[in-house]
Design an enzyme around this catalytic site. Structure first.
Site, PDB file in Angstrom:
ATOM      1  N   LYS A  57     -82.109 -54.185  25.379  1.00  0.00           N
ATOM      2  CA  LYS A  57     -82.600 -53.526  26.709  1.00  0.00           C
ATOM      3  C   LYS A  57     -82.479 -51.946  25.666  1.00  0.00           C
ATOM      4  O   LYS A  57     -83.397 -51.074  25.596  1.00  0.00           O
ATOM      5  CB  LYS A  57     -82.330 -53.439  28.007  1.00  0.00           C
ATOM      6  CG  LYS A  57     -82.669 -54.390  28.110  1.00  0.00           C
ATOM      7  CD  LYS A  57     -84.128 -54.744  29.350  1.00  0.00           C
ATOM      8  CE  LYS A  57     -84.635 -55.103  28.272  1.00  0.00           C
ATOM      9  NZ  LYS A  57     -85.185 -56.375  27.925  1.00  0.00           N
ATOM     10  N   CYS A 116    -102.181 -56.055  22.936  1.00  0.00           N
ATOM     11  CA  CYS A 116    -103.697 -56.299  22.806  1.00  0.00           C
ATOM     12  C   CYS A 116    -104.339 -56.736  24.693  1.00  0.00           C
ATOM     13  O   CYS A 116    -103.878 -57.481  24.671  1.00  0.00           O
ATOM     14  CB  CYS A 116    -104.867 -56.247  21.782  1.00  0.00           C
ATOM     15  SG  CYS A 116    -104.344 -56.003  20.596  1.00  0.00           S
ATOM     16  N   ARG A 137    -100.350 -53.783  27.082  1.00  0.00           N
ATOM     17  CA  ARG A 137    -100.071 -55.264  26.507  1.00  0.00           C
ATOM     18  C   ARG A 137     -99.851 -54.429  25.045  1.00  0.00           C
ATOM     19  O   ARG A 137    -100.712 -55.356  23.815  1.00  0.00           O
ATOM     20  CB  ARG A 137    -101.094 -56.150  26.022  1.00  0.00           C
ATOM     21  CG  ARG A 137    -100.845 -56.751  27.773  1.00  0.00           C
ATOM     22  CD  ARG A 137    -102.048 -57.739  28.056  1.00  0.00           C
ATOM     23  NE  ARG A 137    -102.033 -58.635  27.188  1.00  0.00           N
ATOM     24  CZ  ARG A 137    -102.166 -59.885  27.583  1.00  0.00           C
ATOM     25  NH1 ARG A 137    -101.366 -60.373  28.617  1.00  0.00           N
ATOM     26  NH2 ARG A 137    -102.497 -60.479  26.389  1.00  0.00           N
ATOM     27  N   HIS A 187     -63.721 -59.184  12.807  1.00  0.00           N
ATOM     28  CA  HIS A 187     -64.561 -59.334  11.491  1.00  0.00           C
ATOM     29  C   HIS A 187     -65.977 -58.154  10.737  1.00  0.00           C
ATOM     30  O   HIS A 187     -66.877 -58.947  10.444  1.00  0.00           O
ATOM     31  CB  HIS A 187     -65.452 -60.520  11.617  1.00  0.00           C
ATOM     32  CG  HIS A 187     -64.191 -61.608  12.038  1.00  0.00           C
ATOM     33  ND1 HIS A 187     -63.075 -62.382  11.195  1.00  0.00           N
ATOM     34  CD2 HIS A 187     -63.985 -62.355  13.429  1.00  0.00           C
ATOM     35  CE1 HIS A 187     -62.294 -62.639  12.196  1.00  0.00           C
ATOM     36  NE2 HIS A 187     -63.168 -62.880  13.011  1.00  0.00           N
ATOM     37  N   ASN A 238    -108.566 -60.169  20.574  1.00  0.00           N
ATOM     38  CA  ASN A 238    -107.119 -60.167  20.418  1.00  0.00           C
ATOM     39  C   ASN A 238    -107.068 -61.236  19.023  1.00  0.00           C
ATOM     40  O   ASN A 238    -107.631 -62.365  19.145  1.00  0.00           O
ATOM     41  CB  ASN A 238    -106.857 -60.616  21.966  1.00  0.00           C
ATOM     42  CG  ASN A 238    -106.683 -59.860  22.743  1.00  0.00           C
ATOM     43  OD1 ASN A 238    -107.040 -58.418  21.798  1.00  0.00           O
ATOM     44  ND2 ASN A 238    -106.443 -59.477  23.658  1.00  0.00           N
ATOM     45  N   GLY A 239    -105.236 -60.977  18.443  1.00  0.00           N
ATOM     46  CA  GLY A 239    -105.426 -62.249  17.671  1.00  0.00           C
ATOM     47  C   GLY A 239    -104.976 -61.879  16.215  1.00  0.00           C
ATOM     48  O   GLY A 239    -105.538 -60.434  16.084  1.00  0.00           O
ATOM     49  N   GLU A 248     -78.000 -58.830  25.126  1.00  0.00           N
ATOM     50  CA  GLU A 248     -79.931 -58.680  25.754  1.00  0.00           C
ATOM     51  C   GLU A 248     -79.629 -56.940  26.931  1.00  0.00           C
ATOM     52  O   GLU A 248     -80.594 -55.890  25.952  1.00  0.00           O
ATOM     53  CB  GLU A 248     -79.644 -59.425  27.236  1.00  0.00           C
ATOM     54  CG  GLU A 248     -80.884 -59.065  28.385  1.00  0.00           C
ATOM     55  CD  GLU A 248     -82.246 -58.569  27.936  1.00  0.00           C
ATOM     56  OE1 GLU A 248     -82.117 -59.201  26.891  1.00  0.00           O
ATOM     57  OE2 GLU A 248     -83.179 -58.470  28.772  1.00  0.00           O
ATOM     58  N   GLU A 255     -84.691 -51.167  22.701  1.00  0.00           N
ATOM     59  CA  GLU A 255     -86.445 -50.887  23.121  1.00  0.00           C
ATOM     60  C   GLU A 255     -86.400 -49.679  23.335  1.00  0.00           C
ATOM     61  O   GLU A 255     -88.091 -49.456  23.197  1.00  0.00           O
ATOM     62  CB  GLU A 255     -86.663 -52.312  24.210  1.00  0.00           C
ATOM     63  CG  GLU A 255     -86.656 -53.649  23.622  1.00  0.00           C
ATOM     64  CD  GLU A 255     -86.834 -54.985  24.438  1.00  0.00           C
ATOM     65  OE1 GLU A 255     -87.615 -55.569  24.712  1.00  0.00           O
ATOM     66  OE2 GLU A 255     -86.502 -54.896  25.413  1.00  0.00           O
ATOM     67  N   TRP A 286    -103.097 -53.847  19.754  1.00  0.00           N
ATOM     68  CA  TRP A 286    -101.457 -52.806  19.458  1.00  0.00           C
ATOM     69  C   TRP A 286    -102.164 -53.486  17.635  1.00  0.00           C
ATOM     70  O   TRP A 286    -102.381 -54.558  17.691  1.00  0.00           O
ATOM     71  CB  TRP A 286    -100.488 -54.270  19.963  1.00  0.00           C
ATOM     72  CG  TRP A 286     -99.391 -54.280  19.137  1.00  0.00           C
ATOM     73  CD1 TRP A 286     -98.402 -53.147  19.956  1.00  0.00           C
ATOM     74  CD2 TRP A 286     -99.047 -54.865  18.425  1.00  0.00           C
ATOM     75  NE1 TRP A 286     -96.831 -53.847  18.599  1.00  0.00           N
ATOM     76  CE2 TRP A 286     -97.383 -54.715  18.603  1.00  0.00           C
ATOM     77  CE3 TRP A 286     -98.948 -55.692  18.551  1.00  0.00           C
ATOM     78  CZ2 TRP A 286     -96.243 -55.651  17.587  1.00  0.00           C
ATOM     79  CZ3 TRP A 286     -98.445 -56.585  16.997  1.00  0.00           C
ATOM     80  CH2 TRP A 286     -97.082 -56.539  16.590  1.00  0.00           C
ATOM     81  N   LYS A 344     -95.688 -55.954  25.685  1.00  0.00           N
ATOM     82  CA  LYS A 344     -95.345 -56.931  25.879  1.00  0.00           C
ATOM     83  C   LYS A 344     -95.667 -57.864  25.932  1.00  0.00           C
ATOM     84  O   LYS A 344     -94.936 -59.482  26.107  1.00  0.00           O
ATOM     85  CB  LYS A 344     -96.120 -56.981  27.380  1.00  0.00           C
ATOM     86  CG  LYS A 344     -95.391 -57.649  29.073  1.00  0.00           C
ATOM     87  CD  LYS A 344     -94.278 -57.174  29.236  1.00  0.00           C
ATOM     88  CE  LYS A 344     -93.627 -58.000  30.054  1.00  0.00           C
ATOM     89  NZ  LYS A 344     -92.740 -58.013  30.423  1.00  0.00           N
TER      90      LYS A 344
HETATM   91  C1  G6P Z   1     -91.840 -59.009  23.782  1.00  0.00           C
HETATM   92  C2  G6P Z   1     -91.613 -58.345  24.550  1.00  0.00           C
HETATM   93  C3  G6P Z   1     -89.437 -59.139  25.478  1.00  0.00           C
HETATM   94  C4  G6P Z   1     -90.056 -60.599  25.120  1.00  0.00           C
HETATM   95  C5  G6P Z   1     -90.885 -61.392  24.387  1.00  0.00           C
HETATM   96  C6  G6P Z   1     -91.198 -62.608  24.445  1.00  0.00           C
HETATM   97  O1  G6P Z   1     -91.065 -58.963  22.725  1.00  0.00           O
HETATM   98  O2  G6P Z   1     -91.550 -57.059  24.650  1.00  0.00           O
HETATM   99  O3  G6P Z   1     -89.646 -58.488  26.623  1.00  0.00           O
HETATM  100  O4  G6P Z   1     -88.869 -61.118  26.373  1.00  0.00           O
HETATM  101  O5  G6P Z   1     -91.775 -60.695  23.632  1.00  0.00           O
HETATM  102  O6  G6P Z   1     -91.261 -62.745  25.342  1.00  0.00           O
HETATM  103  P1  G6P Z   1     -92.033 -64.085  26.367  1.00  0.00           P
HETATM  104  O7  G6P Z   1     -93.162 -63.246  27.300  1.00  0.00           O
HETATM  105  O8  G6P Z   1     -92.251 -65.244  25.603  1.00  0.00           O
HETATM  106  O9  G6P Z   1     -90.590 -64.075  28.021  1.00  0.00           O
END
Ligand code: G6P
Length: 608
Positions: free
Chosen positions: A485, A2, A27, A504, A100-101, A481, A488, A74, A603
């Site tokens: 990616k 948000c 966000r 396994h 937000n929250g 990772e 996501e 969000w 984000k």
């Molecule tokens: C969200 C984002 C990720 C990020 C994660 C942790 O899921 O989409 O890209 O890695 O939060 O965020 P931070 O700001 O704590 O690294």
């Protein structure tokens, strides 16, 4: 998670907050809305979907009013519909607020308010606040907000306007970031500095429990006991260009391409070549205190958690110090064993991830030393830890983290070097690592220049419904990772595995339809991974290898290879992850996905 913007000043605020809101769209972006107060008239406009949908709806007719708030959402409580979009209003249409929250006791409050005759229009937790403020208004908006917040359990970043005080904007913070932007005769409220940067560089970060009342003539901040307090005005250092795309089609691509510079910035001023160690102004632990540390816990979420895994390998191998990695969400609810000899390091790009923040608070409360490896300067994690290392990677806007990851691994290498040199590493080994670190930015550039090659490979796998990523040692977290990616941003199911674990289970999935990305630079585990590639090929799998320049064995076996320059084993992830970022990016673009705003993601996850 948000975004909130608010304005009070001599201009009509609506167009201004709407524009500023676009900088926060990363966000959260499932619905958007704004509210203005013009004399005694409150106007609220909302729409499900992106800010662009709201703009279309307004069709250039922005409502007048010198006080305005806006929100991009969000969803947590209630679907992303127009009714659930913020701002929310009270029964009388006198109050509008953006939040937000999460209000944890919303259900109980709602029942009580309904019994007292309030009519709710949305399914959100937020709406209870509007009705509470309505009930408690007694001549002062800020007073009513403070009183209402006393009944709230949970977290909030809040912006409120009211027809009862047309020139006032009230903001509050508990667990969700809010800052005030100090302009010339005009004031802003925002959940992120990116929103106000175009108008002012002077900001005041609110701390938990603080509430601010802003008018065109100035602002007052109150602490939890409603006593006015003075707070330092800080200057934002980065340029507006840092939050713009600068000619790239997506923030993600821009941020991928920025990595030579962002890594350079993480390293800047921190390498002591002669002594073969690193220097850190912010760790706030003496060498003696660092030597007393007998265990390290790294905690994080998402991509930052993958960086933590690489940190674990580095700290154990090079600094010979027992290290564990914990998901912050698990760590905070366990009963972790911590004492003054434990160093807990929270890794977070945003510094606002709710679970990471809570884990760090828990660690501190239990007497551990706490450090933050954080990108966002002045963020909650950064402010609440005993010390830390800033990444200086610049703002990261693309929801899928890229440059923050490579800077996190760089910062972990610096921390490892620092601790290792105090404990077991020789000056010569230290200097060798420093030289490898110094070469990194140019080597990153070399890999990124291979983007067209990677784009071509990506095109062949656009329709693959699944993908497997394998790696060993330092490159096992890179496999995780790479898979993350792809998931996501392209919504392709992908899994990362330590290469030897393939036997396994995942090996059962391998056929001609399954691309297998093998991260296999020439390091201590290389020979082992060659056998794993043979196993994949024997079952008809398609192999994309990330190998070291000059590689022969995997190059012979694989269907495609992408070469990276040689570096120290512990730094290979910084180079090997780059092709995986680009592969995911090009596949997502080809699949027509919205790379910077992937569905359902945000984000910064400021709720549990
Ligand atoms: C969200 C984002 C990720 C990020 C994660 C942790 O899921 O989409 O890209 O890695 O939060 O965020 P931070 O700001 O704590 O690294």
């Amino acid at each position: 998670m948000c975004g909130i913007v608010g304005y009070v000043g001599p201009q009509d605020g609506a167009a201004l907050v709407l524009d500023a809101l676009k900088r926060l769209e990363y966000r959260g972006y499932d619905s958007a809305g704004l509210a203005t107060v013009n004399h005694a008239v409150l106007t609220v406009e909302k729409a499900a979907g992106r800010i662009a949908v709201l703009e279309q709806r307004l069709n250039g007719r922005v409502p007048a009013g010198r006080a305005a708030i806006a929100h991009t959402r969000w969803a947590t409580h209630g679907a992303p519909t127009e009714e659930n979009a913020h701002p929310h209003t009270d029964c009388g249409g006198t109050i509008a607020l953006a939040h937000n929250g999460i209000i944890e006791n919303a259900a109980a409050l709602r029942r009580t308010l309904e019994r007292r005759g309030h009519r709710f229009r949305s399914e959100t937790d937020t709406e209870v606040l509007a009705h509470l403020i309505e009930e408690l208004y007694d001549g002062s908006l800020v007073g009513a907000v403070i009183a209402a917040l006393r009944s709230i359990e949970g977290t909030y970043g809040l912006a409120v306007v009211s027809t009862r005080e047309p020139g006032t904007l009230v903001a509050a913070r508990m667990g969700s970031p809010i800052l005030l932007g100090i302009g010339d005769g005009e004031y802003f409220v925002a959940s992120d500095a990116a929103a106000v940067l175009e108008h002012t560089r002077s900001v005041v970060y609110l701390d938990d429990g603080e509430v601010a009342a802003l008018t065109a003539d100035g602002y007052t901040i109150y602490d939890q006991d409603t006593a006015p307090i003075e707070k330092a005005v800080r200057t934002i250092e980065w340029e507006i260009g840092a939050v713009e795309r600068g000619g790239y089609p997506h923030f993600m691509l821009k941020e991928i391409m920025e990595q030579p510079e962002s890594i350079r910035n993480t390293l800047r001023g921190r390498l002591l070549e002669d002594e073969g160690t690193s220097r850190h102004g912010g760790i706030n632990l003496t060498s003696g205190e660092l030597l007393e540390i007998d265990r390290i816990v790294l905690t994080a979420c998402g991509t930052s958690w993958h960086a933590a895994l690489i940190g674990e390998y580095m700290l154990e191998e090079l600094a010979r110090i027992p290290t564990e990695v914990e998901y912050a969400s698990e760590f905070r609810y366990r009963n972790p064993i911590l004492d003054e000899e434990t160093l807990v390091v929270g890794i977070s790009q945003s510094g606002e991830t709710a679970d990471t923040l809570a884990a760090m608070r828990e660690a501190r409360q239990r007497g551990a030393h706490t450090l933050g490896i954080v990108n966002a300067v002045g963020s909650s994690v950064a402010r609440e830890v005993d010390g830390g290392i800033y990444l200086h990677a610049g703002p990261e806007i693309g929801v899928a983290s890229t440059k923050a990851f490579t800077s996190q691994v760089t910062a972990l290498a610096l921390l490892t070097l620092h601790i290792a040199r105090l404990r077991s590493m020789s000056v010569l080994q230290g200097r060798a690592l420093i030289q490898a670190l110094q070469r990194l930015p140019d080597q990153v550039q070399q890999v990124l220049e291979r983007a067209p090659e990677i784009e071509e490979i990506a095109q062949r796998y656009v329709r693959a419904p699944n993908a497997l990523y394998l790696g060993r040692g330092y490159n096992f977290p890179v496999a995780l990772e790479g898979a993350l990616k792809l998931k996501e941003i392209s919504y392709v199911h992908a899994e990362g595995y330590p290469a030897a674990e393939m036997k396994h289970g995942p090996i059962a999935l391998i056929d001609e339809m399954m691309p297998v990305v093998v991260v296999a630079p020439r390091d201590g585990t290389y020979q082992k991974i060659v056998s794993n590639v043979q196993e994949v090929k024997a079952r008809g799998g398609r192999v994309i290898g990330v190998v070291t320049e000059g590689d022969e064995e995997i190059t012979r076996l694989a269907d495609h290879v992408i070469a990276i320059p040689p570096t120290a084993d512990c730094l290979t992830p910084i180079l090997s992850v780059l092709p995986l970022q680009l592969l995911a990016y090009y596949i997502a673009v080809r699949r027509g996905c919205d790379v910077d705003k992937p569905r359902n993601l945000a984000k910064s996850v400021t709720v549990e």
